[in-house]
Write a protein that holds these residues in place. Structure first.
Motif, PDB file in Angstrom:
ATOM      1  N   SER A  62       0.846  -1.189   0.000  1.00 17.74           N
ATOM      2  CA  SER A  62       0.000   0.000   0.000  1.00 17.74           C
ATOM      3  C   SER A  62       0.881   1.238   0.000  1.00 17.74           C
ATOM      4  O   SER A  62       1.608   1.492   0.955  1.00 17.74           O
ATOM      5  N   ARG A  63       0.826   1.968  -1.100  1.00 14.45           N
ATOM      6  CA  ARG A  63       1.629   3.172  -1.215  1.00 14.45           C
ATOM      7  C   ARG A  63       0.715   4.380  -1.262  1.00 14.45           C
ATOM      8  O   ARG A  63      -0.084   4.526  -2.182  1.00 14.45           O
ATOM      9  N   ALA A  64       0.836   5.203  -0.278  1.00 20.39           N
ATOM     10  CA  ALA A  64       0.042   6.425  -0.254  1.00 20.39           C
ATOM     11  C   ALA A  64       0.711   7.462  -1.146  1.00 20.39           C
ATOM     12  O   ALA A  64       1.917   7.672  -1.081  1.00 20.39           O
ATOM     13  N   GLN A  65      -0.062   8.073  -1.991  1.00 22.64           N
ATOM     14  CA  GLN A  65       0.473   9.082  -2.889  1.00 22.64           C
ATOM     15  C   GLN A  65       0.882  10.311  -2.094  1.00 22.64           C
ATOM     16  O   GLN A  65       0.131  10.811  -1.270  1.00 22.64           O
ATOM     17  N   ILE A  66       2.108  10.766  -2.345  1.00 23.20           N
ATOM     18  CA  ILE A  66       2.639  11.921  -1.629  1.00 23.20           C
ATOM     19  C   ILE A  66       2.278  13.169  -2.418  1.00 23.20           C
ATOM     20  O   ILE A  66       2.890  13.479  -3.436  1.00 23.20           O
ATOM     21  N   ARG A  67       1.266  13.881  -1.966  1.00 22.43           N
ATOM     22  CA  ARG A  67       0.798  15.087  -2.648  1.00 22.43           C
ATOM     23  C   ARG A  67       1.089  16.302  -1.778  1.00 22.43           C
ATOM     24  O   ARG A  67       0.882  16.274  -0.563  1.00 22.43           O
ATOM     25  N   MET A  68       1.580  17.358  -2.422  1.00 18.24           N
ATOM     26  CA  MET A  68       1.905  18.596  -1.721  1.00 18.24           C
ATOM     27  C   MET A  68       1.087  19.742  -2.314  1.00 18.24           C
ATOM     28  O   MET A  68       0.895  19.813  -3.524  1.00 18.24           O
ATOM     29  N   VAL A  69       0.628  20.626  -1.459  1.00 18.72           N
ATOM     30  CA  VAL A  69      -0.136  21.794  -1.881  1.00 18.72           C
ATOM     31  C   VAL A  69       0.747  23.029  -1.731  1.00 18.72           C
ATOM     32  O   VAL A  69       1.381  23.217  -0.690  1.00 18.72           O
ATOM     33  N   THR A  70       0.803  23.844  -2.784  1.00 15.97           N
ATOM     34  CA  THR A  70       1.655  25.040  -2.847  1.00 15.97           C
ATOM     35  C   THR A  70       3.063  24.744  -2.322  1.00 15.97           C
ATOM     36  O   THR A  70       3.529  25.370  -1.368  1.00 15.97           O
ATOM     37  N   PRO A  71       3.746  23.776  -2.931  1.00 19.96           N
ATOM     38  CA  PRO A  71       5.098  23.437  -2.456  1.00 19.96           C
ATOM     39  C   PRO A  71       6.109  24.513  -2.838  1.00 19.96           C
ATOM     40  O   PRO A  71       5.888  25.316  -3.755  1.00 19.96           O
ATOM     41  N   ARG A  72       7.241  24.493  -2.141  1.00 20.41           N
ATOM     42  CA  ARG A  72       8.353  25.398  -2.423  1.00 20.41           C
ATOM     43  C   ARG A  72       9.652  24.605  -2.351  1.00 20.41           C
ATOM     44  O   ARG A  72       9.896  23.896  -1.382  1.00 20.41           O
ATOM     45  N   ILE A  84      14.064  29.668  -6.363  1.00 16.32           N
ATOM     46  CA  ILE A  84      12.918  29.065  -5.701  1.00 16.32           C
ATOM     47  C   ILE A  84      11.954  28.560  -6.766  1.00 16.32           C
ATOM     48  O   ILE A  84      11.725  29.233  -7.777  1.00 16.32           O
ATOM     49  N   ILE A  85      11.427  27.377  -6.554  1.00 13.06           N
ATOM     50  CA  ILE A  85      10.427  26.787  -7.444  1.00 13.06           C
ATOM     51  C   ILE A  85       9.136  26.633  -6.649  1.00 13.06           C
ATOM     52  O   ILE A  85       9.127  26.006  -5.585  1.00 13.06           O
ATOM     53  N   THR A  86       8.076  27.218  -7.144  1.00 12.17           N
ATOM     54  CA  THR A  86       6.763  27.091  -6.511  1.00 12.17           C
ATOM     55  C   THR A  86       5.800  26.446  -7.503  1.00 12.17           C
ATOM     56  O   THR A  86       6.069  26.379  -8.704  1.00 12.17           O
ATOM     57  N   ALA A  87       4.673  25.979  -6.998  1.00 15.24           N
ATOM     58  CA  ALA A  87       3.662  25.354  -7.853  1.00 15.24           C
ATOM     59  C   ALA A  87       2.324  25.375  -7.135  1.00 15.24           C
ATOM     60  O   ALA A  87       2.253  25.571  -5.917  1.00 15.24           O
ATOM     61  N   PHE A 101       6.296  15.822  -9.827  1.00 14.32           N
ATOM     62  CA  PHE A 101       5.442  16.371 -10.878  1.00 14.32           C
ATOM     63  C   PHE A 101       4.768  17.638 -10.345  1.00 14.32           C
ATOM     64  O   PHE A 101       4.151  17.614  -9.277  1.00 14.32           O
ATOM     65  N   LEU A 102       4.871  18.716 -11.110  1.00 11.24           N
ATOM     66  CA  LEU A 102       4.388  20.020 -10.665  1.00 11.24           C
ATOM     67  C   LEU A 102       3.205  20.479 -11.511  1.00 11.24           C
ATOM     68  O   LEU A 102       3.172  20.264 -12.724  1.00 11.24           O
ATOM     69  N   ASP A 103       2.272  21.122 -10.859  1.00  8.63           N
ATOM     70  CA  ASP A 103       1.133  21.732 -11.539  1.00  8.63           C
ATOM     71  C   ASP A 103       1.287  23.245 -11.460  1.00  8.63           C
ATOM     72  O   ASP A 103       1.390  23.809 -10.371  1.00  8.63           O
ATOM     73  N   ALA A 104       1.310  23.899 -12.623  1.00  9.93           N
ATOM     74  CA  ALA A 104       1.482  25.355 -12.719  1.00  9.93           C
ATOM     75  C   ALA A 104       2.743  25.814 -11.980  1.00  9.93           C
ATOM     76  O   ALA A 104       2.674  26.616 -11.044  1.00  9.93           O
ATOM     77  N   PRO A 105       3.919  25.320 -12.389  1.00 14.58           N
ATOM     78  CA  PRO A 105       5.158  25.700 -11.699  1.00 14.58           C
ATOM     79  C   PRO A 105       5.640  27.099 -12.091  1.00 14.58           C
ATOM     80  O   PRO A 105       5.356  27.595 -13.181  1.00 14.58           O
ATOM     81  N   THR A 106       6.380  27.711 -11.169  1.00 16.29           N
ATOM     82  CA  THR A 106       7.048  28.995 -11.407  1.00 16.29           C
ATOM     83  C   THR A 106       8.465  28.899 -10.859  1.00 16.29           C
ATOM     84  O   THR A 106       8.657  28.552  -9.693  1.00 16.29           O
TER      85      THR A 106
END
Length: 218
Positions: A62-72, A84-87, A101-106
């Protein structure tokens, strides 16, 4: 019919019912134990089979998906420029935790400097081991000095700030507009090489367009 005859007829009916019930009871005494034995044997066989086959099956991981919100993600290039990389959100690769994997990265390179460079895209893949950022979809780059570029893909090496792309590029800035099929950005953006259709090098310090590899400026 007399009362005696009626009593005898009733007695015969009761006797027949009793005999029928007695036969059913005897049959049940034989059939029910046999059925119970068969049922117990079936249940026991199923339990034994499951116990036997369970030893050959490995429990599913059982592998829980590691999801991050507004990561830096913070770092520093080889020349000392912090980045700095944000998303909007990010998900780590289950098979390669160094891949994100990043969604809307800057990407902001040169944080705190007078003219930091910024790159944005719809999606991105960042490798924390190589510090390389791959951008996909609506890639926009701004060097902070008036130059803006648009492409579909870009690979940024945050260790040295170099950016390369093998897709069509459109750019504009103080020296004019440019379009090419591929491009490379070096030396903190001071040197940009366009390849495919337009092979030129733009010297941003003088604003002159210098031909490269014998190609005429366009």
């Amino acid at each position: 019919m007399t009362t005696l005859d009626a009593d005898r007829a009733g007695y015969r009916r009761d006797l027949r019912r009793w005999r029928n019930r007695s036969r059913r009871v005897k049959l049940a005494r034989v059939v029910l134990p046999v059925a119970m034995v068969g049922l117990l044997a079936t249940v026991g066989g199923q339990v034994a089979w499951r116990s036997f086959t369970a030893g050959d099956r490995r429990p599913a991981e059982s592998r829980a998906q590691i999801r991050m919100v507004t990561p830096r993600f913070y770092g520093q290039s080889s020349d000392g420029r912090p980045f700095i990389i944000t998303a909007r959100s990010a998900v780590r690769d289950e098979n390669d935790l160094k891949r994100v994997f990043l969604d809307a990265p800057t990407l902001t390179l040169g944080v705190g400097s007078p003219a930091p460079t910024r790159s944005t895209a719809d999606r991105g893949v960042y490798r924390e081991d190589t510090l390389k950022l791959q951008l996909y979809g609506n890639v926009r780059m701004d060097d902070g000095a008036g130059y803006r570029f648009a492409s579909d893909e870009a690979l940024v090496d945050t260790r040295n700030g170099n950016t390369t792309g093998e897709t069509e590029l459109q750019g504009e800035g103080p020296t004019g507009q440019v379009q090419s099929n591929a491009y490379s950005v070096y030396d903190k953006g001071d040197r940009i090489i366009f390849r495919g259709g337009v092979k030129t090098r733009i010297d941003r310090k003088t604003g002159e367009t210098v031909p490269q590899d014998g190609a005429a400026p366009e």
